[in-house]
Design an enzyme around this catalytic site. Structure first.
Site, short mmCIF file in Angstrom:
data_model
loop_
_atom_site.label_atom_id
_atom_site.label_comp_id
_atom_site.label_asym_id
_atom_site.label_seq_id
_atom_site.Cartn_x
_atom_site.Cartn_y
_atom_site.Cartn_z
N ASP A 1 71.84 40.38 101.20
CA ASP A 1 72.42 41.15 100.20
C ASP A 1 71.61 40.66 98.80
OD1 ASP A 1 73.99 42.13 98.52
OD2 ASP A 1 75.79 41.25 98.92
N ASP B 1 73.27 48.00 98.06
CA ASP B 1 71.98 47.08 98.06
C ASP B 1 72.42 45.82 99.19
OD1 ASP B 1 74.34 45.99 96.90
OD2 ASP B 1 73.43 45.43 95.28
N LYS C 1 81.94 37.03 87.12
CA LYS C 1 81.07 37.57 87.89
C LYS C 1 80.98 39.07 87.89
CE LYS C 1 80.15 38.28 92.88
NZ LYS C 1 80.31 37.85 94.27
#
Length: 1329
Positions: free
Chosen positions: A1016, A1244, A1085
């Protein structure tokens, strides 16, 4: 009101005069007209165009010219000249009646002679205010003589009326003259003291010219009427404008004049002007370079808009008529469109070609000839399809004279077309190609179509070596033989032909109770009755619709009701009821779903009827040589092999169909029609569940209204009786559309923007908003999409299988009572009961009523959410269980930014943790020396426990918890349940099972693993920003440079926010003191991750608020204030850490704002050549009328509307970054395919076998560096400058010019970059980890 009536009368009279006078001109200039007419007929039947030996019957209803007999000319002139005089007098009378008051200081009157007729001079000079009068052409002497004799012998009522009208006209003119003089003398207007106006004769256009010392400005006055004789000397055309229109024109001109002189603040400085001149010179030098570069020429702002929508509706209507066999309706509809001049302008050559191809198949040449004439009348030129239809028709006629074919070929050459163009550009159906070839060989017996060779493409430097140097390529094979793949193709073809698939529900494992069996039988009985009722109602309504008299140029739904069997429509309606949620669904969504299902079946039927199945099977069977393991190795890509095979099998139909998709509004209208039938005809007995009720027939579906935000929305809701029956029945079968299921054979490779993925089911390469066409137009104009297509094909060719042990565990929990902790939704029996509340009850206080009302709303919302989640899980698990023993594939397409997605909507690897956990690669590979270590590291990553630890530290941690790992694998539900505490529990459990099997094997390095290991990106959006800006500090925080341990940007931001909090707390800020101990990585986050994708402060505040509410210890009364405080600190922290990122983001945002202000949408091209356009326009509402409800459809993609500036500027930065991360993924996919790796991605997050993780990591880093070594921002700047800042006329006093120049200066000022060395990314262990 009087003036409006006058204007309408003038328009009607003028049109009538023009019509009559056109005929008199034919008599007057008979020789010229006859020669023209004979020339046109000669082109048809004599031999100047296509058909020298064809004989046509020319009907006035088919063509717009006719031939008059010369003997009737005198009579027409005699009779019509009197009528023309009267009509002209009437026009002048109406003009006088409609004259507006003109306030001027100086008025001059011109006298008119009754014998003189004036016309406008066409285009008048801007410097003059007097239109030059032109006289009507004199009537021929013979006609004058006949006119006089007729008037003497027989006085006409028309002449008497003419005399009266002239007398009245003179009286009114005198009165008006006196009034004007009085007004001028009594109330002189200083505003017009310097103006001069001449009041012209009726029948002229007059303008007001105001002069001043500085400049002279012309304002359009009230245009009373204008007889325009430029097209036909004896025809009158009346143009009228109302007073309000004139005032608007005056106001608009004043506004323009204001805009012409910019304020000093907006004027460019001398330095800026010098820079602009320099940029303009550079732009002129780059125009040729850009046009020849890899970047396709993106079209300017679309001009189609509503006209394109109407044209697509016309095309779809004609195609459905033809497909349904209703040729006469199609022909009449086309002629009706052609007759109306305003509608004719909407047609293009392809519309006429539809009917040409119909008549070509019938072998009738005359209708094709008439269509060629209609093309000429419409000002259109025939294209390759037009000539192909003509040649096909000639090829079907064995007795067709060679001269006719030769003449057709000659005119093709004159139009710059050749036979090779036909065979290379046309899309053929059935035996069309063979018939064209037959006709061509009559003239050229040895003719053979030139093979369609791949054009030499200038590949991007990023993929140039990939395509040109293939010596070391090791393209992977599938673990199937050629025969196995061919059998799988046959199965998939049968599934797509059926359009629907019925599978067993995972709830079928439940024991059947007596009540359950009763409800199931009841449903079967009622569905049979509903089917019968719907079928009868369908046939009756269709019969009525077929006989409905509608205006010719308006289409109705009848052809769309004939493209399928009646039973097919009924099946679609029944299927829709079975899947409807208990809370109901929006009428708009249901209508779209129903209409789309009809279109899908229609599209599949089209391909079946065009007989492409045999050719498709032959090509696919040979295509499997590239993929099968028992064939030789190829150095050719799947797309290239497919194109090669199509070239080798030229005969028969073309696999890519030419039919257009249905417009969005047509799909909605059809779906609404089906819904109306369902609501009216699907009924049930009211006492079916409770015999105590009085029996009566009640509808099972109700149409109602509800509010979504502030909008009232139409809803279709099932009756509670139906909902109860369906819930208690717990049916064992689920029916899906075929495209919902994964494919059972490798997908057809994408070879163009219109062909690929499924065998028969229509699929778009680029996902767009419903009805948006600008993306498709860009893709069609784009010359080289090979790299994009090949990456999609690589992703689609990855074979999958089901992790059966894990699937069984999940199904057992699902059929028990679910688990919120493990993300398995419980059944509706676990939903909270909706409290009974009677608003009329008087015992409740106002506050109690409000509280109970909120409880009812919240309970219903909770039930609806639980049902939605439960059904979603049911669909995914049932599909997985249905293919548990099979190998399957996910075809891929992309969104408008280039991000890739699997086509099956429910079950795919982009799903939740549950879905991902039960997916394995079908191909297994040995773990190798480091594979087991990568499995352990991957497991630790899934737990989320060691994010700041090194890879070695994670591996050591995994070795210390091996007992828990093995216990989880052996006793997942009854052991220590360590896996349940992971961030991704189900994937963690699957990894535990894989590790247990590997360590217990004799040699772990030889253990065949099917498990996908993930790598990742570390906040991938910020990685791209840092690389673009060469930001050293930002790049370090997102692991673009090597570090001993991974840098966690989320923890870094949280730490910085904590420092801000401590500082504010010491200064006495209350909220900073309350937040002590609550600022963590988890809180910030989501906001940090999404700020790079354009999240606003408002959106970030909501994200943080949600995280704070999840903390039980945090005082809830401070949530709102704390979220406000934290979002400010998060944005401040990011600004300090990523200075280059903020500069680039601001530059992109401001560029998009200025571009949209100029009236354009933002477009760009990715480094791989994919054209992208942001489809954000101002929303317009379009009303769709139906008997059940008027649908107000909001359309935000209409290119005729101005761009939505707010959306354009906010979306450009995130969309641009998304296009870069998709480019990086595609490059990685292509080069992994080159090395024989199995590779898939979730944006991604890259997946591969444990054996090949190191190779994938190397490719991933190399391609990121290669991508960002391109001058991305400079190329974007050059493209935008070329796109939006060329072809402007220099005018430093024009405000619009200055806006463009400011845009030019901004686009040219590319943000400066830092000193980050990108090559260090190749050494960064934690770039992707």
């Amino acid at each position: 009101m009087r003036l409006i009536q006058v204007n309408m009368s003038l328009s009607r009279v003028s049109s009538f005069v023009k019509c009559l006078d056109r005929r008199s001109l034919l008599a007057e200039c008979c020789q010229r007209c006859l020669s023209t007419t004979r020339g046109a007929i000669k082109q048809l039947s004599g031999g100047s165009l296509l058909f020298p030996d064809a004989h046509f019957q020319l009907h006035r209803r088919n063509i717009s010219f006719s031939v008059h007999k010369t003997d009737d000319a005198k009579k027409r002139v005699v009779k019509q000249s009197q009528l023309l005089d009267v009509l002209e007098a009437r026009i002048q009378q109406l003009q006088c009646d409609g004259l507006l008051d003109v306030h001027n200081t100086k008025v001059e009157f011109l006298q008119a002679h009754s014998s003189t007729r004036l016309t406008s001079s066409g285009k008048s000079s801007k410097n003059t205010h007097v239109d030059t009068p032109l006289e009507w052409p004199d009537i021929p002497k013979s006609a004058q003589k006949a006119n006089k004799e007729s008037s003497k012998s027989q006085p006409s009522r028309w002449m008497e009326k003419l005399t009266r009208e002239k007398k009245n006209k003179l009286k009114r003119r005198k009165i008006l003259k006196q009034k004007l003089k009085n007004n001028i003398n009594e109330k002189p207007d200083e505003k017009y003291s310097n103006s001069q106006v001449k009041l012209k004769l009726p029948g002229t256009t007059y303008k007001t010219i105001s002069t001043s010392k500085s400049n002279m400005k012309m304002h359009t006055g009230a245009v009373v009427s204008s007889i325009n004789a430029s097209a036909a000397p004896a025809a009158g055309k009346v143009i009228t404008k109302s007073k309000s229109t004139s005032q608007k024109a005056l106001k608009g001109k004043k506004n323009e004049s204001k805009n012409e002189v910019p304020s000093p603040k907006t004027q460019l400085t001398s330095k800026e002007l010098a820079e602009v001149e320099k940029l303009e010179r550079r732009l002129r030098q780059q125009v040729d370079h850009l046009s020849c570069s890899r970047q396709p020429e993106c079209p300017r702002q679309g001009t189609e808009g509503a006209a394109g929508d109407i044209r697509s509706s016309i095309v779809s209507y004609l195609e459905t008529c033809v497909f349904a066999g209703n040729i006469d309706r199609a022909q009449n509809f086309l002629l009706s469109q052609h007759r109306v001049r305003s509608r004719r302008t909407l047609l293009n050559t392809d519309v006429y070609n539809i009917m040409m191809r119909v008549w070509a198949k019938k072998g009738t040449l005359n209708p094709i000839g008439r269509l060629f004439i209609l093309l000429e009348e419409a000002g259109l030129r025939p294209n390759v399809v037009s000539y192909s239809a003509a040649l096909e028709c000639m090829g079907r006629n064995a007795n067709c004279p060679p001269r006719l074919i030769s003449r057709c070929l000659k005119h093709m050459e004159e139009d710059g077309l050749s036979l090779d163009d036909i065979f290379s550009q046309c899309v053929f159906q059935l035996d069309e190609r063979d018939m064209v070839l037959t006709a061509a060989r009559v003239i050229h017996p040895d003719y053979q179509p030139a093979p369609i060779l791949p054009t030499s493409q200038s590949y991007s430097s990023l993929v140039h070596n990939f395509y040109t140097k293939r010596d070391n390529h090791q393209f992977p094979k599938l673990n199937f033989t050629r025969e196995e793949l061919q059998e799988r193709f046959k199965f998939q073809l049968s599934v797509e032909q059926a359009c629907t698939v019925s599978i067993d529900s995972v709830e079928a494992a439940k024991p059947i109770t007596k009540n359950m069996a009763k409800m199931r039988a009841l449903l079967v009985e009622r569905r049979a009755q509903w089917r019968k009722d719907l079928l009868q109602a369908w046939r009756d309504s269709k019969m009525i619709l077929a006989k409905t008299n509608t205006r010719d140029f308006r289409h109705n739904l009848y052809p769309y009701l004939c493209v399928l069997e009646d039973s097919a429509y009924v099946d679609i309606m029944i299927q829709s009821v079975a899947s409807m949620p208990p809370s109901g669904e929006s009428l708009l969504i249901l209508a779209k779903d129903l209409g789309s299902r009809v279109y899908t079946k229609y599209s599949v039927q089209q391909k079946y009827c065009s007989q492409i199945l045999e050719k498709l099977g032959n090509i696919y069977n040979t295509y499997t040589d590239v993929l099968a393991k028992d064939t030789k190795a190829y150095d050719i890509l799947p797309r290239e092999q497919w194109c090669k095979l199509e070239t080798e099998h030229p005969s028969g139909p073309t696999l890519q169909t030419c039919e257009s998709s249905w417009p969005h509004m047509v799909t909605l209208e059809l779906g609404t029609y089906l819904l109306e039938l369902m609501v009216k005809n699907m009924k049930i007995n009211s006492d079916i569940l409770n015999p105590a009720y009085v029996r009566k027939q009640i509808p099972i579906l109700y149409h109602m209204y509800t509010f979504r935000s502030t909008h009232q929305v139409g809803f279709i809701k099932p009756h509670p009786i139906l909902t109860q029956i369906q819930q208690e029945a717990t049916e064992t079968k689920l029916t899906f559309d075929s495209y919902v299921m994964p494919m059972r054979c490798p997908p057809v490779p994408w070879t163009s923007a219109k062909f690929g993925a499924y065998l028969l089911t229509p699929t778009k390469l680029m996902r767009t908003n419903d009805g948006a066409t600008q993306h498709d137009d860009l893709l069609e104009r784009c010359g080289n999409l090979y790299a994009v297509l090949d990456s999609l094909n690589q992703l689609g060719n990855c074979a999958w299988r089901i992790n059966k042990p894990l699937l069984d565990i999940i199904i057992s929990i699902f059929n028990d009572r679910g688990s919120d902790k493990l993300d398995i939704p419980p059944p509706l029996s676990e939903a909270p009961k909706v409290p009974h509340f009677n608003p009329q009850e008087t015992s409740y206080t106002a506050s109690e009523k409000a509280h109970l009302k909120r409880e009812v709303v919240n309970s219903r919302k909770k039930c609806s959410e639980m049902h939605s989640l439960r059904m979603d899980a049911l669909y995914k698990l049932s599909i997985a269980n249905h293919i548990r023993d099979e190998v399957f594939w996910f075809p891929h397409n992309m969104d408008f930014r280039g991000r890739t997605y699997p086509c099956p909507p429910y079950f795919n690897h982009l799903g939740s943790d549950v879905t991902r956990s039960i997916l394995l690669f079908a191909e297994g590979k040995p773990l190798g020396p480091k594979g087991l270590d990568w499995l352990k590291i991957h497991l630790v990553n899934l737990t989320g426990l060691k994010k700041r630890s090194s890879l070695q530290g994670r591996l050591e941690y995994a070795n210390t918890i091996m007992e828990d790992i093995l216990d989880s694998a052996d006793n997942p539900l009854n052991g220590r349940k360590w896996w349940m505490n992971a961030d991704e529990p189900w994937q963690a459990l699957a990894c535990c099972m894989e590790i247990a099997n590997a360590v217990r094997s004799p040699d772990p390095s030889r253990f065949i693993s099917h498990f996908p290991v993930h790598q990742d990106g570390s906040c991938n959006g910020l990685q791209h920003y840092a690389a673009l800006g060469r930001d050293v500090i930002g790049g370090t925080s997102v692991n673009l440079v090597p570090c001993d341990v991974p840098q966690d940007v989320y923890s870094g931001v949280a730490q910085q926010v904590e420092e801000f909090r401590v500082r504010d707390a010491e200064s006495g800020l209350k909220i900073a003191q309350v937040l002590e101990g609550f600022i963590s990585r988890k809180v910030v986050k989501q906001t940090v991750m999404t700020v790079v994708y354009g999240v606003t402060r408002y959106g970030g505040r909501l994200q943080i608020e949600k995280r704070l509410k999840e903390i039980d210890e945090f005082p809830k009364e401070y949530v709102w204030e704390a979220s406000h405080y934290l979002v400010r600190q998060v944005f401040s922290g990011l600004k300090e850490m990523f200075t280059g990122t903020r500069e680039i983001q601001d530059w992109l945002t401001e560029s998009a704002r200025l571009i949209s202000k100029t009236g354009h949408t933002v477009q760009w091209v990715t480094p791989l050549g994919l054209p992208i356009i942001q489809p954000y326009h101002r929303t317009r509402n379009q009303v769709l009328k139906s008997t059940i409800q008027q649908l107000n459809v909001q359309i935000s993609h209409d290119t005729k509307e101005r761009p939505d500036t707010m959306k354009q500027k906010n979306a450009f930065p995130p969309n641009f970054i998304h296009s870069l991360d998709s480019t990086h993924m595609m490059l990685t996919a292509l080069h992994c395919y080159r090395f024989g790796l199995t590779f898939v991605s979730v944006h991604d997050c890259f997946w591969t076998h444990a054996l090949t993780v190191d190779t994938m990591n190397k490719v991933c880093r190399e391609q990121f560096v290669a991508l960002h070594n391109q001058p991305i921002l400079q190329e974007l700047s050059d493209f935008l400058l070329h796109m939006y800042c060329t072809d402007l006329t220099p005018d430093t006093k024009n405000k619009k010019y200055l806006e463009y120049r400011r845009l030019m200066l901004l686009l040219a000022k590319v943000p400066q970059t830092g000193d980050l060395d990108l090559d260090r990314v190749k050494e960064s262990t934690y770039f992707f980890s």
